[in-house]
Enzyme design. Structure first.
Site, PDB file in Angstrom:
ATOM      1  N   SER A 267      -4.798 -10.423   8.943  1.00 27.73           N
ATOM      2  CA  SER A 267      -3.896 -10.794   7.852  1.00 27.73           C
ATOM      3  C   SER A 267      -3.279 -12.175   8.061  1.00 27.73           C
ATOM      4  CB  SER A 267      -2.831  -9.697   7.733  1.00 27.73           C
ATOM      5  OG  SER A 267      -2.378  -9.639   6.423  1.00 27.73           O
ATOM      6  N   LYS A 271      -5.256 -15.670   9.292  1.00 32.90           N
ATOM      7  CA  LYS A 271      -5.187 -17.065   8.820  1.00 32.90           C
ATOM      8  C   LYS A 271      -4.921 -17.950  10.044  1.00 32.90           C
ATOM      9  CE  LYS A 271      -2.272 -15.307   4.957  1.00 32.90           C
ATOM     10  NZ  LYS A 271      -3.086 -14.605   4.029  1.00 32.90           N
ATOM     11  N   TRP A 358      -6.264  -7.629  -2.811  1.00 30.82           N
ATOM     12  CA  TRP A 358      -5.269  -8.703  -2.700  1.00 30.82           C
ATOM     13  C   TRP A 358      -5.815  -9.878  -1.879  1.00 30.82           C
ATOM     14  CZ3 TRP A 358      -1.105 -10.450  -4.883  1.00 30.82           C
ATOM     15  CH2 TRP A 358      -0.100 -11.108  -4.188  1.00 30.82           C
ATOM     16  N   HIS A 408      -6.160  -2.494   3.942  1.00 31.72           N
ATOM     17  CA  HIS A 408      -5.785  -3.690   4.704  1.00 31.72           C
ATOM     18  C   HIS A 408      -5.331  -3.289   6.114  1.00 31.72           C
ATOM     19  CE1 HIS A 408      -4.248  -7.773   4.974  1.00 31.72           C
ATOM     20  NE2 HIS A 408      -3.100  -7.305   5.423  1.00 31.72           N
TER      21      HIS A 408
HETATM   22  C1  GCU Z   1       1.230 -10.336   2.548  1.00 34.02           C
HETATM   23  C2  GCU Z   1       0.676 -11.691   2.168  1.00 34.02           C
HETATM   24  C3  GCU Z   1      -0.712 -11.911   2.750  1.00 34.02           C
HETATM   25  C4  GCU Z   1      -0.714 -11.634   4.226  1.00 34.02           C
HETATM   26  C5  GCU Z   1      -0.134 -10.271   4.489  1.00 34.02           C
HETATM   27  C6  GCU Z   1       0.073  -9.946   5.973  1.00 34.02           C
HETATM   28  O1  GCU Z   1       0.502  -9.331   1.897  1.00 34.02           O
HETATM   29  O2  GCU Z   1       0.675 -11.775   0.778  1.00 34.02           O
HETATM   30  O3  GCU Z   1      -1.120 -13.242   2.533  1.00 34.02           O
HETATM   31  O4  GCU Z   1      -2.000 -11.755   4.745  1.00 34.02           O
HETATM   32  O5  GCU Z   1       1.161 -10.187   3.930  1.00 34.02           O
HETATM   33  O6  GCU Z   1       0.082 -10.803   6.809  1.00 34.02           O
HETATM   34  O7  GCU Z   1       0.275  -8.765   6.264  1.00 34.02           O
END
Ligand code: GCU
Length: 433
Positions: A267, A271, A358, A408
Site C-alpha cells: 500500500s 509506493k 481503489w 487490499h
Molecule cells: C489509503 C490511500 C492509498 C494507500 C492506502 C494505504 O487507502 O488512499 O493510496 O495505499 O491508504 O496505505 O493503506
C-alpha cells in the site's frame, strides 16, 4: 467601482474553490469504459525527440526520468547523512525456538546538529550457515506487531489510535504484539532461507501532516525542504530514505548476502518501496504489493484513487508540485510505468488484489507491461503475457505481475510468490522446505 471589482473577484475565487473541492468529492470511477483516452510518455525518447538506442543512452535518460519523478512526484531525495551509527541493542541467537537470530539495531542519524534514530528488527535464519538474502520492508504499526515474540521492543513513537488494540494517545501497547503477523510469515520466510528486516515507518517520519517538522525531516538541508521549488522531500521520500539507511546497515552485516537485498512494501509502503528501488540501486529486487495510486498504478487512467484524491487526503505524502496534476494527470511529464522502468534491469514485481479496485489492478498491470521496452533494451525478458492474467496466476520473467483473489492486504499467498520470485532471481542453491 473598486468594491464591485473586489466582490466579483472574491465570488469568482469562491466558486473556483467550491468547484475544485467538489471535484475531489466525485464518485471514483470504477468503470473501464469511462477511463479517459490517454497517451503515455515514452521512456525511450529524449526530450529533444531523439530515440534511446543503447544501454549507455538509457543511463542518461534514466537520470532525466529520475529527476522528473523528484521534481514532480516524490521530491528530491537527500543522500547519506553526515553522521550515522548502528547500535546493536539485541542479539538473541536462539530466538523462535532456535530457528533464528533476532537482532534489533538502532540506526542513529545525524546532520545539521539534529539527531534522530529508528530501530531495524532483523531475523536471520540459523540455517544455512552462510550469508543469506534478505527482504527489507517497512511496517505500519511498530516492529512488535510483526511477530508476538516478547523480545521485540514495543515502539515508543507516534502510532495511530486503535480502540481494538487499546491504543489511545498514540502510544502502542502490549496488546499490539503480533497484531499484524498475518502480513509477516516470519517462520516461513526463515524456513525458506531468507532473513527478514523491518522498520516501523512512523519512527522515520510520523504519518500526519505536520509541515515536515518531525521525524527525520529536521535533518535535511533546506534545499530538500524548500517549497519554493515545489520539489520538497515529503513523507514517502522520507520513508524511502529510511529504507536506504536500512540497506546501509544490512550491507555491512556479515550474516547478510549484500548482493541479494529485496525491498518490499504494501500500500503506501508499496509506493515507498518503489521509490526506494528507483533511488537506490542496491535493492536487487523490488516488490510492490497493492501500491495503487502514486505507486504501480498508471495515474492517467484515473481509475479508483486519483492524483487529486490522494493529494487531498494525504497532502504530506508527495511533493508540492504533484498537486499541480490534480484532475490534470495528462500534464504529468511521467507516468508510473516509467517508475517501473527505473528498476531495470533489476527484477520487479507488482501484485494487486481483485477486490482492491481503489488501487486500480489493471493500471498496476499496465505499468509493468509498459516498462518492457526499457527492460528489453537491457536484454531482459518481461511479462510472458500481453493481457492481464487471470486471478491467482502469477506471471513473470524479470518483470512480474499477479492479481490474487481477496482484498487490499499482504498475505501468505503474496509471500509465497515473492519467495519464489526471489529464489529464481537470486539463484538460490540450498534446498527449500
Ligand atoms: C489509503 C490511500 C492509498 C494507500 C492506502 C494505504 O487507502 O488512499 O493510496 O495505499 O491508504 O496505505 O493503506
Amino acid at each position: 467601482m473598486k468594491t464591485m471589482k473586489t466582490l466579483f473577484v472574491s465570488v469568482l475565487a469562491f466558486t473556483f474553490l467550491l468547484s475544485s473541492s467538489r471535484a475531489q468529492e466525485f464518485e471514483p470511477n470504477y468503470e473501464e469504459s469511462k477511463v479517459p483516452d490517454y497517451e503515455l510518455p515514452d521512456p525511450l525518447i529524449f526530450p529533444d525527440g531523439e530515440k534511446v538506442n543503447t544501454p549507455s543512452e538509457w543511463e542518461k535518460r534514466r537520470k532525466q526520468i529520475l529527476q522528473l519523478f523528484e521534481n514532480h512526484v516524490y521530491g528530491k531525495m537527500p543522500g547519506k547523512p553526515e553522521g550515522m551509527s548502528f547500535e546493536e541493542r539485541k542479539n538473541i541467537p536462539g530466538a523462535l525456538d532456535g530457528l533464528a537470530t533476532l537482532k534489533e539495531i538502532r540506526i542513529h542519524v545525524e546532520q545539521n546538529n539534529q539527531k534522530h534514530h529508528f530501530d531495524l528488527l532483523l531475523f536471520i535464519p540459523n540455517e544455512p550457515k552462510k550469508p543469506v538474502p534478505v527482504f527489507l520492508g517497512l511496517n505500519f504499526d511498530g516492529n512488535q506487531t510483526v511477530h508476538p515474540n516478547k523480545n521485540i521492543t514495543i515502539t515508543d513513537a507516534w502510532v495511530s489510535n486503535d480502540d481494538d488494540y487499546n491504543i489511545h494517545n498514540h502510544q502502542a501497547t502490549e496488546a499490539t504484539r503480533g497484531m499484524k503477523q498475518t502480513r509477516w510469515p516470519v517462520e516461513r520466510i526463515l524456513d525458506r532461507g531468507y532473513a527478514l528486516a523491518t522498520i516501523y515507518y512512523g519512527e522515520i517520519d510520523p504519518d500526519y501532516d505536520d509541515g515536515y517538522k518531525n521525524g527525520i525531516h529536521p535533518l535535511f538541508d533546506q534545499e530538500y525542504l524548500d517549497t519554493d521549488e515545489g520539489n520538497n522531500c515529503a513523507s514517502i521520500g522520507a520513508w524511502a530514505w529510511g529504507l536506504s539507511r536500512g540497506a546501509d546497515y544490512l550491507e555491512q552485516d556479515p550474516a547478510i548476502d549484500n548482493e541479494k537485498m529485496a525491498v518490499l512494501g504494501h500500500s503506501r509502503l508499496g509506493k515507498t518501496a518503489l521509490w526506494a528501488g528507483a533511488t537506490d540501486q542496491r535493492f536487487d529486487i523490488v516488490i510492490s504489493n497493492c501500491s495503487g495510486c502514486g505507486g504501480a498504478a498508471l495515474s492517467r487512467r484515473q481509475f479508483g484513487e486519483t492524483v487529486g484524491r490522494i493529494n487531498n487526503s494525504f497532502p504530506h505524502w508527495f511533493c508540492e508540485n504533484f498537486k499541480k496534476y490534480n484532475q490534470n494527470e495528462e500534464a504529468l511529464p511521467v507516468d508510473q510505468h516509467m517508475l517501473m522502468a527505473l528498476m531495470a534491469p533489476r527484477p520487479v514485481i507488482a501484485a494487486s488484489a481483485e477486490e482492491d479496485q481503489w488501487a486500480d489492478p489493471k493500471g498496476e498491470f499496465l505499468s509493468v507491461k509498459h516498462a518492457a521496452p526499457v527492460y528489453k533494451l537491457l536484454g531482459k525478458k518481461c511479462l510472458p503475457v500481453e493481457e492481464m492474467p487471470v486471478i491467482n496466476r502469477p506471471v513473470y520473467n524479470t518483470t512480474g505481475y499477479v492479481i490474487r483473489d481477496g482484498g487490499h492486504d499482504l498475505n501468505n499467498y503474496n509471500w509465497e510468490i515473492y519467495l519464489n520470485f526471489a529464489d529464481e532471481h537470486f539463484n538460490k542453491t540450498w534446498p527449500t522446505k
